[in-house]
Design an enzyme around this catalytic site. Structure first.
Site, PDB file in Angstrom:
ATOM      1  N   GLU A 369       0.833  -1.200   0.000  1.00 29.44           N
ATOM      2  CA  GLU A 369       0.000   0.000   0.000  1.00 29.44           C
ATOM      3  C   GLU A 369       0.865   1.247   0.000  1.00 29.44           C
ATOM      4  OE1 GLU A 369       0.810   1.432   3.026  1.00 29.44           O
ATOM      5  OE2 GLU A 369       1.807  -0.477   3.381  1.00 29.44           O
ATOM      6  N   GLU A 511       4.736  -0.437   0.599  1.00 29.62           N
ATOM      7  CA  GLU A 511       4.869  -0.701  -0.837  1.00 29.62           C
ATOM      8  C   GLU A 511       5.079  -2.170  -1.174  1.00 29.62           C
ATOM      9  OE1 GLU A 511       7.835   1.549  -2.914  1.00 29.62           O
ATOM     10  OE2 GLU A 511       7.663   3.257  -1.570  1.00 29.62           O
TER      11      GLU A 511
END
Length: 544
Positions: A369, A511
Site C-alpha cells: 500500500e 509498498e
C-alpha cells in the site's frame, strides 16, 4: 464399558488388593493434561476413622442442601448419596493449581484448564476401576475448606472429588437418579450441534480453504529428510501451510503478482502525518515507474506489479491503474471514514484486481500500500477490530517526533470514542478504514476464494487481512506474514492472525517491499523440501 459405568452407593467390605489399586491410580495418572501440567493429586483414604469424619461432612451438607429442592426435598433425602464408610477406600482427587508465577503451556487464555485436566484423571480412574470390577461413587456433598481441614490439603489445592472405591454390592442397570425418577439422560440430538450454537445465525457453506492431504504429504516428507525433527523451524510450518493452500510445497522459482493500492486519508487535517496528500501521488507514480523499492524488487525477482489508485486526493498518475472510488477517505473524527457505497466499491475493486493477477498464473499474491496517513488509519482499524488501546497500536509511522506521536494517538482515541469498539469487520472498515485498506481486504477475500497464497507486507496489509478474516474466517488459511515491521501495532495484528513472520528487519517502508524481500526465503524452503535427501536415500541412521 462406558455405557455400563454407574455411580455406586452400596459396597461390600472386602479390601481392594494393592496391585489393583495401583493399576487404577496409574490409569488416573495417564490422563491427558494441557501443557502436560499433570495437576491432579490423589489422596488414598483407607482408615475408617478418617472415612467416618468425611461421611459426617457429607451428611451435614446433605441436610443443608435439602431445602434447596423445595417440594422435592423429601425425595432428595430418600436418595442414598454416599457410601463413604461402606467402601473400603476413598480416593480424593485434587487439583493443584501450582504457583501463580509459573507459566504453563496452554493455560494463558483458559486458566481453568488445570481443572479440566483433573476431570480427565477422574474419568480415567473411574473407567479403569470398572474394568477391574470395582465400583466408584462420586461424593460432592462437602465444603472444600472442611475437607481441606480433615485431610490437611493446602489452600492452593482444590479437592474436586471424593470417590468411594470398592467392590459393588449393587449392579444397577440404570443410573440411580434416573431409576428414582429424579432425572434422565438427554437425547444425543439435544446436546450435539453442527458448526455453531443452534441459536446463532448460520453461514453459507464454503469450499474447503485447505488441502489436508497435501499438507500431510508435505509434513511426512519433512519428517523423512536428513535433519533433526523440526530443525527448519518456521520454514517447516511455511512449507506445510503452502501445501495446504495450493496442494504442493512452494516452487523453486517463485513468481508473484504484487498488488499495491494507494489512497489518501481525511484525518491528516489533524496533523497525523509529516507530509500532505501530494506526496502520496508522487510515491505512487514512482512505484509505477519502477523507481521506488517495490519496482526495484519486482524487477530483481521477475515478478509482476500492479499499482492502483483507489482513492488518491489528486489525479491518477501516469502508469497507475485508475480504480479511484473517491478523492480520499473522509475525516473519521467527523463521521464514518467511508460511505457504505465506497466500502462496497473498495472491496469489489480489490477482489477484481486480485482476480486479474491470479488469472496470470502467478504463484502467490503479494500485497502492499501507499498513502500518507495510513499508519494512523491502520492503527484505528486495529483498535476498532480488536478493542486494543491506541497506546499499543499507534507508532511513529514516517518518523513522527514525540509530539506527533501524541497527536496520532489522540486522533485514534477520539475516533474510537466516537465510533465504539470492538466492531464487526464491516462496521470497523466503514467507521475508520481507508479506500486502499478496503481494496486490500477484498483482495485477500478473493485470493482465499481462489486458494492463492497471500504474502502480507507490513502493518497496513496485516490490518486489512484482519478485517478480511473478520468477514470470512477461512481467509486466514491463505495468509503468510513476510516480516514484523517497526510499527508496534503490527505485533498485535500478527498475534490476532496467529502468524509468525519470516523476517524481522525493523522495516517501515510499505509498498510490499518486506513481502518481496521474503519471497526468496519462501522459494528456498521449497527447494529444501524438494531436493534434500531422506534418511534412507542418504544412508543416515534415524534418531532412536
Amino acid at each position: 464399558m462406558i455405557a455400563e459405568r454407574r455411580d455406586i452407593r452400596r459396597f461390600r467390605p472386602d479390601s481392594v488388593p494393592d496391585d489393583v489399586l495401583r493399576r487404577i491410580l496409574e490409569a488416573a495418572h495417564r490422563a491427558p493434561s494441557v501443557g502436560l501440567m499433570q495437576p491432579w493429586r490423589l489422596i488414598v483414604v483407607a482408615q475408617e476413622k478418617t472415612r467416618i469424619e468425611v461421611r459426617r461432612l457429607a451428611q451435614r451438607e446433605r441436610l443443608r442442601q435439602a431445602s434447596r429442592f423445595d417440594e422435592r426435598a423429601r425425595q432428595f433425602l430418600d436418595q442414598k448419596v454416599e457410601g463413604v464408610v461402606e467402601a473400603p477406600l476413598g480416593i480424593v482427587v485434587c487439583c493443584d493449581h501450582g504457583e501463580p508465577e509459573v507459566e504453563v503451556l496452554g493455560r494463558g487464555t483458559i486458566p481453568e484448564t488445570d481443572v479440566y485436566s483433573t476431570a480427565c484423571a477422574i474419568e480415567n480412574l473411574w473407567l479403569a476401576a470398572r474394568a477391574e470390577g470395582l465400583g466408584v461413587g462420586w461424593v460432592s456433598f462437602y465444603r472444600p475448606d472442611d475437607l481441606r481441614a480433615v485431610l490437611g490439603i493446602p489452600a492452593r489445592v482444590d479437592p474436586m472429588a471424593y470417590l468411594c472405591v470398592g467392590w459393588p454390592d449393587e449392579r444397577p442397570k440404570r443410573p440411580g437418579l434416573e431409576a428414582a425418577g429424579w432425572s434422565s439422560r438427554l437425547p444425543l440430538d439435544d446436546v450435539v450441534m453442527r458448526e455453531r450454537w443452534r441459536d446463532a445465525p448460520g453461514s453459507e457453506d464454503a469450499p474447503a480453504a485447505i488441502d489436508h492431504a497435501a499438507a500431510i504429504t508435505a509434513r511426512d516428507r519433512l519428517d523423512q529428510l536428513v535433519k533433526p525433527s523440526g530443525s527448519l523451524g518456521v520454514l517447516e510450518t511455511l512449507i506445510e501451510r503452502w501445501a495446504a493452500i495450493t496442494g504442493r510445497p512452494p516452487p523453486s522459482q517463485l513468481r508473484a503478482g504484487a498488488l499495491v493500492c494507494a489512497a489518501d486519508h481525511g484525518h491528516v487535517v489533524h496533523g497525523t502525518s509529516l507530509f500532505d496528500a501530494e506526496v502520496s501521488a508522487q510515491v505512487t507514480a514512482a512505484a509505477a515507474r519502477g523507481d521506488s523499492a517495490v519496482g526495484v524488487l519486482v524487477r530483481q525477482g521477475d515478478h509482476r506489479l500492479l499499482v492502483a489508485d483507489l482513492g488518491l486526493a489528486g489525479p491518477t498518475p501516469a502508469g497507475v491503474r485508475d480504480a479511484k472510488i473517491a478523492r480520499g477517505s473522509a475525516d473519521m473524527l467527523a463521521g464514518p471514514a467511508l460511505a457504505a457505497g465506497e466500502l462496497r466499491a473498495g472491496l469489489a475493486a480489490g477482489a477484481a484486481l486480485a482476480g486479474e493477477l491470479a488469472e496470470g498464473g502467478d504463484d502467490c499474491l503479494v500485497l502492499g500500500e501507499i498513502g500518507i496517513g495510513n499508519t494512523t488509519t491502520s492503527a484505528a482499524l486495529v483498535c476498532a477490530l480488536t478493542g486494543a488501546a491506541p497506546a499499543l497500536t499507534v507508532g511513529r509511522g514516517t518518523g513522527m517526533d514525540a509530539a506527533g506521536l501524541a497527536r496520532k494517538r489522540a486522533v485514534v482515541a477520539a475516533a474510537i470514542e466516537r465510533h465504539g469498539g470492538p466492531l464487526p469487520a464491516h462496521a470497523a472498515l466503514q467507521a475508520v478504514g481507508g479506500l486502499e485498506l478496503a481494496a486490500l481486504t477484498g483482495a485477500v477475500l478473493e485470493a482465499a476464494r481462489r486458494r492463492v497464497p497471500v504474502v502480507l507486507d507490513g502493518y497496513a496489509t496485516a490490518a486489512a487481512a484482519l478485517a478480511a478474516v473478520g468477514l470470512d474466517p477461512s481467509a486466514a488459511e491463505v495468509l503468510v506474514a513476510s516480516h514484523r515491521s517497526a510499527e508496534p501495532g503490527h505485533d498485535t495484528v500478527l498475534a490476532e492472525l496467529g502468524l509468525e513472520p519470516l523476517l524481522d528487519l525493523r522495516l517501515r517502508l510499505g509498498e510490499a517491499s518486506g513481502a518481496l524481500l521474503a519471497l526468496p526465503i519462501v522459494a528456498a524452503a521449497g527447494v529444501l523440501h524438494r531436493e534434500m535427501a531422506t534418511f534412507d536415500e542418504a544412508g543416515v541412521a534415524r534418531a532412536p
